[in-house]
Write a protein that holds these residues in place. Sequence first.
Motif, PDB file in Angstrom:
ATOM      1  N   ALA A  41     -10.515  -3.193  -4.137  1.00 29.88           N
ATOM      2  CA  ALA A  41      -9.204  -3.680  -3.734  1.00 29.88           C
ATOM      3  C   ALA A  41      -8.302  -2.521  -3.245  1.00 29.88           C
ATOM      4  N   MET A  42      -8.567  -1.514  -4.063  1.00 30.83           N
ATOM      5  CA  MET A  42      -7.456  -0.202  -3.666  1.00 30.83           C
ATOM      6  C   MET A  42      -7.948   0.384  -2.460  1.00 30.83           C
ATOM      7  N   ALA A  43      -9.345   0.266  -2.078  1.00 30.78           N
ATOM      8  CA  ALA A  43      -9.527   0.914  -0.570  1.00 30.78           C
ATOM      9  C   ALA A  43      -9.135   0.130   0.311  1.00 30.78           C
ATOM     10  N   LEU A  44      -8.472  -1.211   0.257  1.00 33.12           N
ATOM     11  CA  LEU A  44      -7.894  -1.793   1.317  1.00 33.12           C
ATOM     12  C   LEU A  44      -6.409  -1.321   1.650  1.00 33.12           C
ATOM     13  N   ARG A  45      -5.832  -0.816   0.910  1.00 28.25           N
ATOM     14  CA  ARG A  45      -4.449  -0.106   1.060  1.00 28.25           C
ATOM     15  C   ARG A  45      -4.423   1.539   0.858  1.00 28.25           C
ATOM     16  N   PRO A  46      -5.210   2.238   1.480  1.00 26.77           N
ATOM     17  CA  PRO A  46      -5.478   3.532   0.860  1.00 26.77           C
ATOM     18  C   PRO A  46      -4.222   4.426   0.864  1.00 26.77           C
ATOM     19  N   LEU A  47      -3.333   4.624   1.519  1.00 24.08           N
ATOM     20  CA  LEU A  47      -2.334   5.276   1.746  1.00 24.08           C
ATOM     21  C   LEU A  47      -1.210   5.055   0.838  1.00 24.08           C
ATOM     22  N   GLY A  48      -1.049   3.787   0.489  1.00 20.77           N
ATOM     23  CA  GLY A  48      -0.272   2.974  -0.438  1.00 20.77           C
ATOM     24  C   GLY A  48      -0.746   3.644  -1.954  1.00 20.77           C
ATOM     25  N   VAL A  49      -1.987   3.570  -2.142  1.00 17.75           N
ATOM     26  CA  VAL A  49      -2.704   3.902  -3.290  1.00 17.75           C
ATOM     27  C   VAL A  49      -2.447   5.320  -3.470  1.00 17.75           C
ATOM     28  N   ALA A  50      -2.769   6.112  -2.530  1.00 13.90           N
ATOM     29  CA  ALA A  50      -2.549   7.742  -2.466  1.00 13.90           C
ATOM     30  C   ALA A  50      -1.190   8.016  -3.011  1.00 13.90           C
ATOM     31  N   ARG A  51      -0.210   7.304  -2.470  1.00 16.75           N
ATOM     32  CA  ARG A  51       1.177   7.860  -2.892  1.00 16.75           C
ATOM     33  C   ARG A  51       1.585   7.481  -4.261  1.00 16.75           C
ATOM     34  N   VAL A  52       1.016   6.330  -4.820  1.00 16.11           N
ATOM     35  CA  VAL A  52       1.028   5.942  -6.301  1.00 16.11           C
ATOM     36  C   VAL A  52       0.360   6.982  -6.944  1.00 16.11           C
ATOM     37  N   LEU A  53      -0.856   7.451  -6.689  1.00 13.11           N
ATOM     38  CA  LEU A  53      -1.464   8.317  -7.416  1.00 13.11           C
ATOM     39  C   LEU A  53      -0.915   9.498  -7.467  1.00 13.11           C
ATOM     40  N   ALA A  54      -0.440  10.144  -6.382  1.00  9.46           N
ATOM     41  CA  ALA A  54       0.203  11.506  -6.389  1.00  9.46           C
ATOM     42  C   ALA A  54       1.569  11.440  -7.103  1.00  9.46           C
ATOM     43  N   ARG A  55       2.232  10.490  -7.064  1.00  7.58           N
ATOM     44  CA  ARG A  55       3.742  10.542  -7.666  1.00  7.58           C
ATOM     45  C   ARG A  55       3.896   9.944  -9.029  1.00  7.58           C
ATOM     46  N   TYR A  56       2.758   9.201  -9.511  1.00  7.77           N
ATOM     47  CA  TYR A  56       2.935   8.394 -10.993  1.00  7.77           C
ATOM     48  C   TYR A  56       1.540   8.684 -11.685  1.00  7.77           C
ATOM     49  N   ALA A  57       0.500   8.251 -11.219  1.00 11.07           N
ATOM     50  CA  ALA A  57      -0.800   8.223 -11.874  1.00 11.07           C
ATOM     51  C   ALA A  57      -1.126   9.926 -12.551  1.00 11.07           C
TER      52      ALA A  57
END
Length: 448
Positions: A152-168
């Motif tokens: 599911a995460m792979a369907l919206r990769p850039l959105g996920v990348a931003r969340v990972l970079a800024r929060y996770a």
Amino acid sequence: MSTSDDVRTSTSTGDAPLTLTEAPAATLGLRDAFGLWANLGVSLLLPVAAVFVVLPGRPLSTTIGAIVVGAAIGAVLLGLAAAAGARERVPTMVLLRGLLGRRASALPTALNLVQCVGWATFEIVIIAEAASRVLDAPRWPFVLVAGVLATAMALRPLGVARVLARYAIWAALAAVVYLFVEVLAEPLPLLTEGAATSFWTAADIVIALPVSWFPLVADYTRHVRSGRAAFTGAAAGYGLATVAMFTLGVVALAAYGSAGFDVIDALLAVPLGAVAVLVLVSVELDEAFANVYSTAVSAQNIVARADRRLLAVCVGAVATVLALTFDIAAYEPFLFLIGAVFVPLAGVLAVAYFATPRGAWDTSDTAPARPLLLLPWLAGFLAYQLTLPTYFAGPGAGWTAWWAARQADLGITPANGWSASLVGLAVAVSLTALVILPGRLCRRRIPA
């Protein structure tokens, strides 16, 4: 659909393009790149692999030194490919068209597809294994959950990348710092068990981890605004995380691993270690997602108009099924084989790309074949295997035996203690320079 329509569609979605015919938007900065790659480096697979870098009977400082050296070498190779991806705005496998030609780039693409599916499987396995131990539950439900979430995460990769970079990354950092504080408060006796036979064989394992991301790195850095930001973010982010996670695994084994050589059990022995491990398990999903997404993007080098979302769903399903029956004991030879294939290729690409004038790197469908550049890659692979043959047991034992026989033919001692990565890299880089540089010098001598 016309090319201009494709570009507008890609830009309007605000995420990665669905097909290779669309242009990627450059929306990520240095902070995003650093946060993404640091987060990808915070992986439970690294402390698990620490059992293979421990130098038994040697001071912990020696093992940690090998970790630092290996991480630095691997991170620089990763960063160079990251910078090239940001400059050319294409995924890694498409970037390799400029190196080998359109058709020949299918060879590393096929190898990368196998690697990515393997890594996605490894990540799902380690997530499920750790979660099942923490919660004392069967493993298979966690395999299914991890596989579905990563897909599911792979369907919206850039959105996920931003969340990972800024929060996770902050949750991951808090868990890692807590584990370090608790582990370092314990006595750290000399480790008498370990798989590394020399400083350089230990470093080889560490090099393999950043380099395993080399065939994927431009899939993300094509969205970074500059080559400098891409290099710094990928090299510094992943390199620092690699040092931290391998070191955590080593010191956890020293502090808590005397009853059994198992890193996950050692981390769970830390007070409140189960909570910290659960945080890392949740963060681990980013590695699984990245491998699922990059398998789909790599496949687009061959089928440019295929929708990456459909490809990602298929890849996620395959990795999940494999994870239900996967044997984690196959991890070490897989790492060595990755190094043998991709360390020399990373060296060939770095020399060829940065020796090519800006704007002359051809990644089009008509990119001409450059068969001579297959030779340095092959030579680097052969040099790697002759230095340290990839070890396989069972059905794969014949592979190891064949290379051992070739070592004997050449008088190479099996326990030579050399760095197979550096030997393979030196051979590949030297031969690439011999192929590339004479042609450039000759062209410079021709009057305009």
